[in-house]
Design a protein around this motif. Structure first.
Motif, PDB file in Angstrom:
ATOM      1  N   GLU A   1       0.832  -1.204   0.000  1.00  0.00           N
ATOM      2  CA  GLU A   1       0.000   0.000   0.000  1.00  0.00           C
ATOM      3  C   GLU A   1       0.867   1.256   0.000  1.00  0.00           C
ATOM      4  O   GLU A   1       0.616   2.199  -0.761  1.00  0.00           O
ATOM      5  CB  GLU A   1      -0.927   0.014   1.215  1.00  0.00           C
ATOM      6  N   ALA A   2       1.893   1.283   0.846  1.00  0.00           N
ATOM      7  CA  ALA A   2       2.760   2.456   0.916  1.00  0.00           C
ATOM      8  C   ALA A   2       3.568   2.638  -0.365  1.00  0.00           C
ATOM      9  O   ALA A   2       3.756   3.760  -0.843  1.00  0.00           O
ATOM     10  CB  ALA A   2       3.697   2.338   2.121  1.00  0.00           C
ATOM     11  N   GLU A   3       4.029   1.535  -0.941  1.00  0.00           N
ATOM     12  CA  GLU A   3       4.863   1.633  -2.141  1.00  0.00           C
ATOM     13  C   GLU A   3       4.061   2.008  -3.380  1.00  0.00           C
ATOM     14  O   GLU A   3       4.630   2.459  -4.382  1.00  0.00           O
ATOM     15  CB  GLU A   3       5.588   0.304  -2.369  1.00  0.00           C
ATOM     16  N   ALA A   4       2.749   1.858  -3.323  1.00  0.00           N
ATOM     17  CA  ALA A   4       1.913   2.246  -4.465  1.00  0.00           C
ATOM     18  C   ALA A   4       1.800   3.764  -4.596  1.00  0.00           C
ATOM     19  O   ALA A   4       1.458   4.275  -5.666  1.00  0.00           O
ATOM     20  CB  ALA A   4       0.521   1.625  -4.334  1.00  0.00           C
ATOM     21  N   ASP A   5       2.090   4.485  -3.508  1.00  0.00           N
ATOM     22  CA  ASP A   5       1.994   5.959  -3.525  1.00  0.00           C
ATOM     23  C   ASP A   5       3.107   6.516  -2.647  1.00  0.00           C
ATOM     24  O   ASP A   5       2.863   7.086  -1.590  1.00  0.00           O
ATOM     25  CB  ASP A   5       0.617   6.386  -3.011  1.00  0.00           C
ATOM     26  N   PRO A   6       4.375   6.372  -3.074  1.00  0.00           N
ATOM     27  CA  PRO A   6       5.503   6.678  -2.182  1.00  0.00           C
ATOM     28  C   PRO A   6       5.826   8.163  -2.084  1.00  0.00           C
ATOM     29  O   PRO A   6       5.712   8.910  -3.055  1.00  0.00           O
ATOM     30  CB  PRO A   6       6.661   5.915  -2.836  1.00  0.00           C
TER      31      PRO A   6
ATOM     32  N   TYR B   1       3.044   8.343   0.853  1.00  0.00           N
ATOM     33  CA  TYR B   1       3.342   7.585   2.065  1.00  0.00           C
ATOM     34  C   TYR B   1       4.850   7.581   2.345  1.00  0.00           C
ATOM     35  O   TYR B   1       5.662   7.370   1.438  1.00  0.00           O
ATOM     36  CB  TYR B   1       2.904   6.127   1.924  1.00  0.00           C
ATOM     37  N   VAL B   2       5.199   7.775   3.602  1.00  0.00           N
ATOM     38  CA  VAL B   2       6.573   7.551   4.058  1.00  0.00           C
ATOM     39  C   VAL B   2       6.633   6.131   4.583  1.00  0.00           C
ATOM     40  O   VAL B   2       5.986   5.795   5.576  1.00  0.00           O
ATOM     41  CB  VAL B   2       6.978   8.557   5.151  1.00  0.00           C
TER      42      VAL B   2
ATOM     43  N   VAL C   1       2.186   7.585   7.228  1.00  0.00           N
ATOM     44  CA  VAL C   1       3.456   6.974   7.607  1.00  0.00           C
ATOM     45  C   VAL C   1       3.194   5.497   7.874  1.00  0.00           C
ATOM     46  O   VAL C   1       2.305   5.146   8.657  1.00  0.00           O
ATOM     47  CB  VAL C   1       4.063   7.621   8.870  1.00  0.00           C
ATOM     48  N   ASN C   2       3.965   4.638   7.236  1.00  0.00           N
ATOM     49  CA  ASN C   2       3.842   3.204   7.463  1.00  0.00           C
ATOM     50  C   ASN C   2       4.869   2.768   8.489  1.00  0.00           C
ATOM     51  O   ASN C   2       6.064   2.708   8.211  1.00  0.00           O
ATOM     52  CB  ASN C   2       4.065   2.429   6.159  1.00  0.00           C
TER      53      ASN C   2
END
Length: 393
Positions: free
Chosen positions: A22-27, A36-37, A354-355
């Motif tokens: 999920e985070a890597e889809a919108d970094p 996302y961080v 933030v992840n």
């Protein structure tokens, strides 16, 4: 659908993987400051500049055809040379190379355990153990909760007590699984403690699964391996020490002939491509480069961990001091207030973007602990902690 397939489907994607994707889809980045961080993924992103020039090796004809399914002799020899300083007396013939440490963990658990057998795990423990060690083997995990009062230090006495109680209750414990250096805490266990864990395991006639994938990623203490006894089966891979998680190269080391034979047979289902094996063999063939790379990687990890701890101090966020690995075990218990850990996690993920990962996925003994990974760009870490502090305030 078979019951075995249904169980694998129920296991689903581990929480750490789901949050990562999920985070890597919108970094977050210069072109996407609101992204996302990702401080939830234990991935070494500090060393690509060192690796990139070494990874452009064109394949030979032999590298695109079938190869030995548990690792070519050249690759196993190169890995044995690499790990000789940390795995005493390592022999290439005792190594099985498969598609990632996940596959190696799955194979050793499937080899050691019948369905219903138990693997005892000091907790908090690596979140993916729940899938890697149980989904196919049918084993169950039994946590041994470590105390936050002494920084969650690995405790052979607690392990001994848990094994004694399990035996008294007729629980079929087959192995102990230990991450060394520890994940998520970041401890580099002392030789004395590790010897005591092996001694306890031997006394109770159980095996040890030693996940040592961070063996060359320490910076605050010297790493000691558990390799040595026949009942110790060690795992390593390129994902952490070399920042090459996408190559999916994992290694199982065992000196038990039966486990070795079974692991070689199971490697049929999880081989590494021959081209990848050739690439890694070439990468590891220059001993001077490897030594320099690992030294620089450790230096960068130390600098990253030190800077991150300073940022957490400035933000008033507690943590357990780490000696290795890519993460800090952060203490957000004071910020739970009247809410639960899951709700706080979702606020950090959705509001702060933030992840970081909650302690519940690592079987933490109490709510409020989170794993924060720092082995990425300094600006990314600083932005993530600034956002985290904003949510907490």
């Amino acid at each position: 659908m078979t019951s075995r397939a249904a169980k694998l489907l129920a296991a689903d994607v581990p929480a750490i993987a789901a949050a990562h994707f999920e985070a890597e889809a919108d970094p977050y980045g210069p072109g996407n400051p609101g992204g996302y961080v990702n401080l939830g993924t234990a991935d070494n992103r500090l060393v690509w500049d060192l690796l990139a020039p070494r990874l452009s090796v064109p394949p030979r004809q032999a590298d695109v055809h079938y190869g030995l399914l548990y690792g070519t002799p050249e690759l196993r020899s190169a890995v044995a040379t690499l790990l000789a300083p940390v795995w005493p007396g390592v022999d290439a013939e005792d190594l099985v190379v498969v598609s990632g440490a996940t596959a190696a963990l799955d194979i050793v658990a499937t080899t050691l355990c019948d369905p219903g057998d138990v693997i005892l795990v000091p907790a908090p423990y690596y979140a993916a153990f729940d899938t890697d060690l149980t989904a196919r083997s049918g084993a169950r995990l039994l946590p041994v909760y470590l105390s936050p009062d002494d920084g969650f230090a690995l405790d052979p006495v607690a392990i001994d007590r848990a094994l004694t109680e399990a035996r008294r209750e007729g629980v079929p414990v087959r192995a102990i699984a230990v991450t060394s250096p520890s994940n998520p805490i970041g401890h580099v266990h002392s030789p004395t403690v590790l010897r005591d864990v092996v001694r306890v395991a031997t006394a109770h006639s159980v095996d040890v699964i030693a996940d040592e994938i961070y063996a060359n990623s320490t910076f605050g203490a010297e790493f000691t391996s558990m390799v040595g006894e026949r009942n110790v089966h060690a795992i390593w891979g390129l994902a952490k020490d070399f920042g090459l998680s996408g190559l999916k190269v994992g290694v199982l080391h065992t000196r038990d002939p039966e486990v070795l034979a079974a692991a070689r047979a199971l490697a049929y289902f999880a081989p590494v491509s021959t081209h990848t094996q050739a690439l890694v063999t070439h990468l590891l063939s220059d001993g001077d480069w490897v030594e320099g790379f690992l030294t620089e990687s450790r230096r960068r990890l130390h600098a990253s961990a030190t800077a991150t701890m300073a940022l957490l101090d400035d933000a008033g966020i507690g943590y357990v001091r780490a000696d290795g690995g890519f993460s800090l075990w952060t203490d957000l218990r004071p910020h739970l207030g009247g809410t639960d850990e899951h709700t706080l996690w979702q606020r950090i993920l959705r509001e702060g973007r933030v992840n970081i990962l909650p302690g519940s996925v690592f079987a933490a003994p109490e709510p409020g602990w989170f794993r924060l990974c720092h082995a990425t760009g300094a600006d990314t870490v600083a932005t993530g902690i600034d956002r985290l502090a904003g949510v907490l305030s």
